[in-house]
Design an enzyme around this catalytic site. Structure first.
Site, PDB file in Angstrom:
ATOM      1  CE1 TYR A   1      38.612 -13.364  58.788  1.00  0.00           C
ATOM      2  CE2 TYR A   1      39.181 -15.399  57.832  1.00  0.00           C
ATOM      3  CZ  TYR A   1      39.518 -14.037  57.917  1.00  0.00           C
ATOM      4  OH  TYR A   1      40.728 -13.583  57.534  1.00  0.00           O
TER       5      TYR A   1
ATOM      6  CE  LYS B   1      38.341 -11.157  56.166  1.00  0.00           C
ATOM      7  NZ  LYS B   1      38.888 -10.031  55.784  1.00  0.00           N
TER       8      LYS B   1
ATOM      9  CB  ILE C   1      48.415  -7.394  55.998  1.00  0.00           C
ATOM     10  CG1 ILE C   1      48.631  -9.017  56.129  1.00  0.00           C
ATOM     11  CG2 ILE C   1      48.181  -6.981  54.666  1.00  0.00           C
ATOM     12  CD1 ILE C   1      47.417  -9.781  55.714  1.00  0.00           C
TER      13      ILE C   1
ATOM     14  CB  SER D   1      49.205  -4.611  64.109  1.00  0.00           C
ATOM     15  OG  SER D   1      47.845  -5.117  63.912  1.00  0.00           O
TER      16      SER D   1
END
Length: 266
Positions: A154, A158, A18, A16
């Site tokens: 998150y 990252k 990107i 799904s």
């Protein structure tokens, strides 16, 4: 500029968003694709929608099963007998305040976004070194460059990716390996809807910012151009991209702007 046409490319998180959009664009360029995610049925749908489904292989993958990554990498390489690019796209987001977030949520974010990506990268690395060629393309986030409330875990996961892949690039430049870090801002995906809240459940609804962001098709085109240019790092989105530069030169101003925007949209 190197052409991506006809390359063999492994995409994680390809069912799904990107990853799906990248599959369609790369299939149009004659690439041989290995598509991975946990959802095999969705991967089959993506393959069927590709321009050249006969050059698309499905490889189901749970990114948190680190011990399986060497055998999965072997399967990916054997699918077409070679591998040119690994696109690390699998990931999950978060929407909860630090005080309200269970520790297990942080662990899951790190397991998926960081350690899973490291595990699959390390599994492919010896092959790229042996052939003295290969390209790691990792989808991170603007949240890997600066922070924002309700995204602490998150952001942390990252940020970690940027540190790891910067070093990978340095250590293996001698082996002619390329590393591109792609940091999106707001993109029209289900990332906010699927984000974890404090107790680990899915949030269940989308953000207005994401709904008004780049389309996945536009993002995929921009990302492919960045890979062909062998960019070290690229930021994609709207005005939110300015946050990267504000963080570097005017961190207090960014702090105030992010808090103001959070209050406005809370």
């Amino acid at each position: 500029m190197a052409s991506i046409n006809n390359k063999t490319i492994w995409i994680t998180g390809a069912s799904s968003g990107i990853g799906e959009a990248l599959a369609y664009k790369l299939s149009e360029k004659g690439c041989q694709l290995i598509l991975s995610s946990r959802n095999q049925a969705a991967l089959e749908v993506v393959r069927g929608n590709c321009k050249n489904p006969e050059t698309v292989k499905i490889l189901p993958l749970d990114i948190t099963k680190y011990e399986l990554m060497p055998s999965k990498a072997e399967d990916a390489i054997n699918a077409f007998g070679s591998l040119d690019i690994l696109i690390n796209n699998a990931g999950i987001s978060q929407r909860s305040y630090i005080l309200d977030t269970d520790f297990e949520v942080y662990k899951k974010l790190v397991d998926i976004n960081y350690l899973g990506t490291v595990a699959i990268t390390k599994a492919v690395l010896p092959y790229f070194i042996k052939q003295q060629n290969g390209h790691f393309a990792t989808v991170t986030s603007l949240m890997g460059k600066f922070g924002s409330p309700i995204r602490s875990g998150y952001c942390g996961s990252k940020h970690a990716l940027h540190g790891f892949f910067d070093v990978l690039r340095m250590e293996h430049e001698k082996d002619h390996l390329k590393v591109t870090l792609v940091a999106p801002g707001f993109v029209q995906t289900n990332i906010a809807k699927n984000a974890l809240v404090g107790d680990g459940k899915a949030r269940g609804h989308e953000d207005e910012d994401n709904a008004n962001g780049l389309t996945t098709s536009d993002f995929a085109e921009k990302m492919i151009r960045a890979l062909e240019k062998e960019k070290f790092e690229v930021y994609m989105g709207g005005k939110e991209v300015l946050g990267v530069y504000l963080k570097r030169f005017f961190p207090r101003l960014l702090h105030k702007m992010v808090l103001k925007n959070t209050a406005k949209n809370s």
